[in-house]
Design a protein around this motif. Structure first.
Motif, PDB file in Angstrom:
ATOM      1  N   UNK A 132       0.819  -1.211   0.000  1.00  0.00           N
ATOM      2  CA  UNK A 132       0.000   0.000   0.000  1.00  0.00           C
ATOM      3  C   UNK A 132       0.851   1.259   0.000  1.00  0.00           C
ATOM      4  N   UNK A 133       2.003   1.219   0.695  1.00  0.00           N
ATOM      5  CA  UNK A 133       2.897   2.372   0.688  1.00  0.00           C
ATOM      6  C   UNK A 133       3.409   2.689  -0.699  1.00  0.00           C
ATOM      7  N   UNK A 134       3.834   1.650  -1.422  1.00  0.00           N
ATOM      8  CA  UNK A 134       4.299   1.849  -2.793  1.00  0.00           C
ATOM      9  C   UNK A 134       3.162   2.334  -3.690  1.00  0.00           C
ATOM     10  N   UNK A 135       1.961   1.847  -3.438  1.00  0.00           N
ATOM     11  CA  UNK A 135       0.797   2.284  -4.219  1.00  0.00           C
ATOM     12  C   UNK A 135       0.531   3.775  -4.000  1.00  0.00           C
ATOM     13  N   UNK A 136       0.611   4.220  -2.757  1.00  0.00           N
ATOM     14  CA  UNK A 136       0.419   5.638  -2.473  1.00  0.00           C
ATOM     15  C   UNK A 136       1.493   6.481  -3.142  1.00  0.00           C
ATOM     16  N   UNK A 137       2.738   6.013  -3.085  1.00  0.00           N
ATOM     17  CA  UNK A 137       3.835   6.769  -3.675  1.00  0.00           C
ATOM     18  C   UNK A 137       3.695   6.853  -5.188  1.00  0.00           C
ATOM     19  N   UNK A 138       3.254   5.771  -5.810  1.00  0.00           N
ATOM     20  CA  UNK A 138       3.041   5.787  -7.255  1.00  0.00           C
ATOM     21  C   UNK A 138       1.939   6.776  -7.629  1.00  0.00           C
ATOM     22  N   UNK A 139       0.882   6.814  -6.842  1.00  0.00           N
ATOM     23  CA  UNK A 139      -0.174   7.788  -7.083  1.00  0.00           C
ATOM     24  C   UNK A 139       0.311   9.217  -6.932  1.00  0.00           C
ATOM     25  N   UNK A 140       1.232   9.442  -5.980  1.00  0.00           N
ATOM     26  CA  UNK A 140       1.797  10.776  -5.792  1.00  0.00           C
ATOM     27  C   UNK A 140       2.664  11.180  -6.978  1.00  0.00           C
ATOM     28  N   UNK A 141       3.446  10.240  -7.493  1.00  0.00           N
ATOM     29  CA  UNK A 141       4.307  10.531  -8.639  1.00  0.00           C
ATOM     30  C   UNK A 141       3.503  10.977  -9.857  1.00  0.00           C
ATOM     31  N   UNK A 142       2.401  10.292 -10.110  1.00  0.00           N
ATOM     32  CA  UNK A 142       1.645  10.531 -11.339  1.00  0.00           C
ATOM     33  C   UNK A 142       0.417  11.416 -11.125  1.00  0.00           C
ATOM     34  N   UNK A 143       0.309  12.024  -9.954  1.00  0.00           N
ATOM     35  CA  UNK A 143      -0.797  12.936  -9.693  1.00  0.00           C
ATOM     36  C   UNK A 143      -2.148  12.264  -9.594  1.00  0.00           C
ATOM     37  N   UNK A 144      -2.169  10.966  -9.285  1.00  0.00           N
ATOM     38  CA  UNK A 144      -3.429  10.226  -9.177  1.00  0.00           C
ATOM     39  C   UNK A 144      -3.885  10.239  -7.717  1.00  0.00           C
ATOM     40  N   UNK A 145      -4.517  11.342  -7.316  1.00  0.00           N
ATOM     41  CA  UNK A 145      -4.912  11.474  -5.918  1.00  0.00           C
ATOM     42  C   UNK A 145      -5.998  10.468  -5.537  1.00  0.00           C
ATOM     43  N   UNK A 146      -6.838  10.103  -6.490  1.00  0.00           N
ATOM     44  CA  UNK A 146      -7.865   9.101  -6.189  1.00  0.00           C
ATOM     45  C   UNK A 146      -7.212   7.766  -5.836  1.00  0.00           C
ATOM     46  N   UNK A 147      -6.103   7.439  -6.499  1.00  0.00           N
ATOM     47  CA  UNK A 147      -5.383   6.214  -6.180  1.00  0.00           C
ATOM     48  C   UNK A 147      -4.796   6.268  -4.782  1.00  0.00           C
ATOM     49  N   UNK A 148      -4.296   7.445  -4.398  1.00  0.00           N
ATOM     50  CA  UNK A 148      -3.759   7.609  -3.037  1.00  0.00           C
ATOM     51  C   UNK A 148      -4.865   7.410  -2.008  1.00  0.00           C
ATOM     52  N   UNK A 149      -6.013   8.046  -2.240  1.00  0.00           N
ATOM     53  CA  UNK A 149      -7.121   7.932  -1.292  1.00  0.00           C
ATOM     54  C   UNK A 149      -7.660   6.501  -1.230  1.00  0.00           C
ATOM     55  N   UNK A 150      -7.687   5.826  -2.366  1.00  0.00           N
ATOM     56  CA  UNK A 150      -8.146   4.434  -2.363  1.00  0.00           C
ATOM     57  C   UNK A 150      -7.219   3.566  -1.527  1.00  0.00           C
ATOM     58  N   UNK A 151      -5.913   3.786  -1.666  1.00  0.00           N
ATOM     59  CA  UNK A 151      -4.957   3.026  -0.859  1.00  0.00           C
ATOM     60  C   UNK A 151      -5.089   3.372   0.623  1.00  0.00           C
TER      61      UNK A 151
END
Length: 316
Positions: free
Chosen positions: A267-286
């Motif tokens: 989940x940490x890597x998922x949040x970081x990937x969302x931060x890199x690509x500006x996918x805030x919905x992905x961060x919130x989902x994680x």
């Protein structure tokens, strides 16, 4: 139990309402930019002027141009329905597509949120077991040795003042240099956060028997081991489970932080990937998946507590 459902639903609906309201000022800059490109008149007309204008002033001055606030592709704050859609995509679509890809090519090219949650859960469980075992051993030593209490307890307290975000990369680099990779470094970080609540709770629990109970054990000429096994440990059980609920949540946080430098899943890597690509919905989902995982783990500890205390005749 059912009487608690209406208040919980009411609080949940209020939170969703506040969330939807907060989306508008958080996304107002991007919303007005898109409206301007679509030919809508906005105030102020210049992007530089809007940048220096407060969010609330922009909202109340452009109520006619805020229709897309809840549907931006890359919002600063995604709306609840966008997070729900991302959760469905990450847990259902990606898992199904990944399994189909595995059936066709033999390699799982797409991994969903459940896969990342399982990686985090493995590190959390291992770290929790290590931290709990270490915490119980330290607590027993502290209770039975004044020297250990004076020497170990201060260092245990000081260790918790070090920011885990700064410490996690150091632990991973040091362990990597000696050939330790994969699950164990994340488990070590997880154990680092989880052992302290167990130490504090167990010390309190092991010292909970009163003087009359200890005097009775002295009258029976019991050994230190018998006092520990027959009096101190049973008396510390409620304190232990209270500490474990805190420790399991701290362990999950440690596992997620430990995944940030590694970026090999979780989940940490998922949040970081969302931060890199500006996918805030992905961060919130994680984040929501992490919160749900924490709730399940704490519930499991609570179920074990109720069963254990009932078996010991201590259930309320």
């Amino acid at each position: 139990m059912t009487r608690f459902i209406p208040p919980l639903v009411g609080v949940l609906l209020a939170l969703f309402a506040l969330w939807y309201i907060a989306v508008v000022p958080m996304n107002v800059q991007d919303t007005l930019t898109r409206a301007e490109r679509a030919g809508v008149t906005v105030t102020p007309p210049s992007a530089v002027e809007r940048r220096d204008t407060g969010a609330l002033a922009l909202v109340f001055g452009n109520t006619h141009a805020l229709g897309e606030s809840w549907s931006l592709d890359r919002p600063r704050l995604p709306a609840p329905h966008q997070v729900v859609a991302e959760l469905y995509k990450s847990t259902v679509d990606e898992e199904l597509n990944g399994r189909r890809g595995l059936a066709r090519s033999g390699s799982l090219s797409t991994r969903g949120l459940l896969h990342h949650a399982l990686i985090t859960l493995n590190a959390t469980a291992l770290g929790f077991l290590i931290g709990t075992g270490l915490g119980i051993l330290l607590a027993v030593g502290i209770v039975h040795s004044r020297v250990m209490e004076m020497s170990v307890m201060p260092w245990a307290i000081v260790s918790q003042t070090i920011p885990i975000v700064a410490l996690a990369p150091m632990i991973i680099v040091v362990l990597y240099s000696v050939g330790v990779q994969g699950l164990l470094p994340k488990a070590v970080i997880s154990a680092y956060l989880s052992f302290f609540p167990v130490v504090v709770g167990m010390v309190k629990g092991l010292r909970s028997p009163d003087s009359m109970q200890m005097d009775l054990m002295t009258t029976y000429s019991t050994s230190t081991r018998d006092r520990l096994m027959k009096l101190r440990l049973p008396a510390s059980t409620p304190y232990l489970f209270a500490s474990l609920k805190i420790a399991i949540a701290a362990s999950l946080v440690g596992a997620i932080v430990g995944e940030l430098p590694v970026q090999k899943g979780g989940l940490g890597a998922r949040m970081l990937a969302g931060s890199y690509y500006g996918q805030t919905a992905q961060i919130w989902a994680a984040l929501i998946m992490a919160a749900a995982l924490a709730a399940v783990l704490v519930w499991a500890i609570g179920a074990a507590e109720r069963a254990t205390l009932k078996r010991m005749g201590m259930a309320q």
